[in-house]
Design a protein around this motif. Structure first.
Motif, PDB file in Angstrom:
ATOM      1  N   UNK A  69      14.888  -4.353  72.062  1.00  0.00           N
ATOM      2  CA  UNK A  69      13.521  -3.882  72.179  1.00  0.00           C
ATOM      3  C   UNK A  69      13.173  -3.014  70.975  1.00  0.00           C
ATOM      4  N   UNK A  70      11.883  -2.873  70.739  1.00  0.00           N
ATOM      5  CA  UNK A  70      11.435  -2.040  69.623  1.00  0.00           C
ATOM      6  C   UNK A  70      11.910  -0.603  69.807  1.00  0.00           C
ATOM      7  N   UNK A  96       4.407   5.715  72.606  1.00  0.00           N
ATOM      8  CA  UNK A  96       3.658   4.635  71.965  1.00  0.00           C
ATOM      9  C   UNK A  96       4.139   3.274  72.444  1.00  0.00           C
ATOM     10  N   UNK A  97       5.452   3.077  72.505  1.00  0.00           N
ATOM     11  CA  UNK A  97       5.984   1.783  72.912  1.00  0.00           C
ATOM     12  C   UNK A  97       5.637   1.483  74.373  1.00  0.00           C
ATOM     13  N   UNK A  98       5.669   2.516  75.219  1.00  0.00           N
ATOM     14  CA  UNK A  98       5.283   2.311  76.615  1.00  0.00           C
ATOM     15  C   UNK A  98       3.811   1.905  76.714  1.00  0.00           C
ATOM     16  N   UNK A 113      -0.067  -4.652  76.846  1.00  0.00           N
ATOM     17  CA  UNK A 113       0.272  -6.020  76.458  1.00  0.00           C
ATOM     18  C   UNK A 113      -0.456  -6.424  75.187  1.00  0.00           C
ATOM     19  N   UNK A 114      -0.139  -5.690  74.096  1.00  0.00           N
ATOM     20  CA  UNK A 114      -0.765  -5.985  72.813  1.00  0.00           C
ATOM     21  C   UNK A 114      -0.344  -7.372  72.345  1.00  0.00           C
ATOM     22  N   UNK A 159       0.209   9.453  69.820  1.00  0.00           N
ATOM     23  CA  UNK A 159      -0.298  10.593  70.600  1.00  0.00           C
ATOM     24  C   UNK A 159      -0.241  11.909  69.830  1.00  0.00           C
ATOM     25  N   UNK A 160      -1.268  12.721  70.040  1.00  0.00           N
ATOM     26  CA  UNK A 160      -1.288  14.075  69.502  1.00  0.00           C
ATOM     27  C   UNK A 160      -0.469  14.993  70.412  1.00  0.00           C
ATOM     28  N   UNK A 161       0.034  16.053  69.843  1.00  0.00           N
ATOM     29  CA  UNK A 161       0.773  17.036  70.638  1.00  0.00           C
ATOM     30  C   UNK A 161      -0.190  18.138  71.074  1.00  0.00           C
TER      31      UNK A 161
END
Length: 372
Positions: free
Chosen positions: A118-119, A238-240, A246-247, A261-263
């Motif tokens: 997986x990525x 990001x991966x989740x 479903x890109x 995502x920003x923190x």
């Protein structure tokens, strides 16, 4: 949720005294499952000096009595041991914060043998190599390199009751080694790669350490762990998100642009410590606030939210030249990724370019020689 220097120490439950024993085995399994899950995601390991015990706290709803037990998570067959539960005044406000910005540029090649992974797994393998650089880096605290056993606040005036250090923040700079030591032997390997991932950007990090005689080594350790945690967490989130949405796959020559995502930080009421979470660009401040309220069970105002990065551009590609940019601070966001792609392609094909230049030069010399 937790910045560097803070750890999950255990779980608690509120029941009547009669039901306490019914939940003991279930809570014990939760503690060990929690530790196993967190260890699987970490890019760092605990030291031998750190305490390996985790806490189970039971609050009796009828008598208000608190009982505490500990489990050694290194021993799955261990029995619970009773522990004392004591309160301390001013503990939640006696914390020092350490802040730093780390510029990263991580290149992760995807070999043909790992295309079935997986990525997320491929990225973690690459981050593990980068984590060694962070572990072996040099850390400057307020512009100075200090010995690990020195007092963190050495040379600074402390007022009575440590009232000055409660809101004190230290600036940390990270220097990573560019070259290996001369006595360190290394070997080069050639791999056939189907693509690559690049992680680039400026990562905002924050860690906390208690102000009761803090050591430099403890502060540096907290900063290191926050750096590794926030980079790994951003990739995982990001991966989740990509899997949930479903890109669709694009052609090899195309690239998929996504916002990492920003923190976001939020203060804990009555404490100088702040928790953190991550938000995508399409999430509103109200959604993040509601998420914090759900997790902390505390009322949070919109003004309490602190976004660590205002601009955070990312681009991911599943093609032959996969790239992920963690953060960007330039105003013209689409321009820089294109420039970076061109530079990377030239670097990857520098051998072909050099061979072509030599061939042209040789042909020119031969033509001039025979024409004379």
């Amino acid at each position: 949720m937790l910045p560097g220097g803070l750890l999950v120490l255990g779980v608690f439950i509120i029941t009547t005294l009669e039901l306490a024993n019914d939940f003991q085995n279930a809570l014990r399994r939760i503690i060990f499952a929690m530790v196993k899950s967190m260890n699987r995601k970490r890019l760092w390991s605990f030291t031998e000096e750190e305490v390996s015990e985790r806490v189970l706290v039971h609050l009796c709803s009828s008598t208000k009595k608190i009982s505490c037990r500990t489990y050694d998570v290194h021993d799955p067959k261990c029995s619970p041991r009773p522990a004392d539960w004591k309160y301390q005044n001013g503990l939640s406000t006696s914390w020092l914060s350490l802040e730093c910005t780390v510029n990263i540029n991580i290149h992760i090649p995807l070999s043909t043998t790992s295309v079935t992974y997986t990525l997320e797994k491929n990225t973690k393998n690459g981050l593990t190599r980068w984590a060694k650089q962070i572990e072996n880096g040099v850390y400057l605290i307020n512009g100075k390199v200090k010995d690990g056993d020195c007092d963190l606040l050495e040379g600074q005036k402390k007022s009575r009751g440590n009232t000055q250090v409660t809101s004190h923040s230290l600036d940390v700079r990270v220097l990573t080694h560019l070259l290996l030591n001369s006595d360190h032997r290394s070997t080069a390997t050639v791999q056939t790669c189907s693509g690559s991932i690049n992680l680039k950007g400026a990562v905002k990090c924050r860690a906390y350490i208690h102000s009761n005689r803090p050591k430099v080594k403890d502060a540096v350790q907290a900063v290191k762990r926050d750096i590794l945690n926030t980079v790994a967490d951003r990739c995982e989130i990001l991966f989740e998100d990509l899997l949930l949405n479903e890109i669709s796959e694009k052609k090899d020559s195309e690239k998929e642009f996504h916002i990492l995502p920003h923190r976001v930080f939020v203060p804990i009421p009555g404490s100088t410590v702040m928790f953190c979470d991550y938000k995508f660009g399409d999430e509103s401040a109200e959604e993040i606030r509601d998420h914090f309220i759900e997790m902390l069970d505390q009322m949070i105002q919109l003004d309490d939210l602190e976004v660590a990065e205002e601009i955070n551009t990312a681009y991911v590609s599943s093609s032959l030249n996969s790239e992920v940019s963690l953060d960007k601070t330039d105003d013209e966001q689409p321009v820089q990724p294109i420039k970076t792609t061109i530079v990377l392609k030239i670097q990857q094909n520098i051998g072909v370019i050099a061979a072509f230049a030599v061939a042209v030069l040789a042909a020119g010399i031969s033509f001039h020689y025979f024409s004379d």
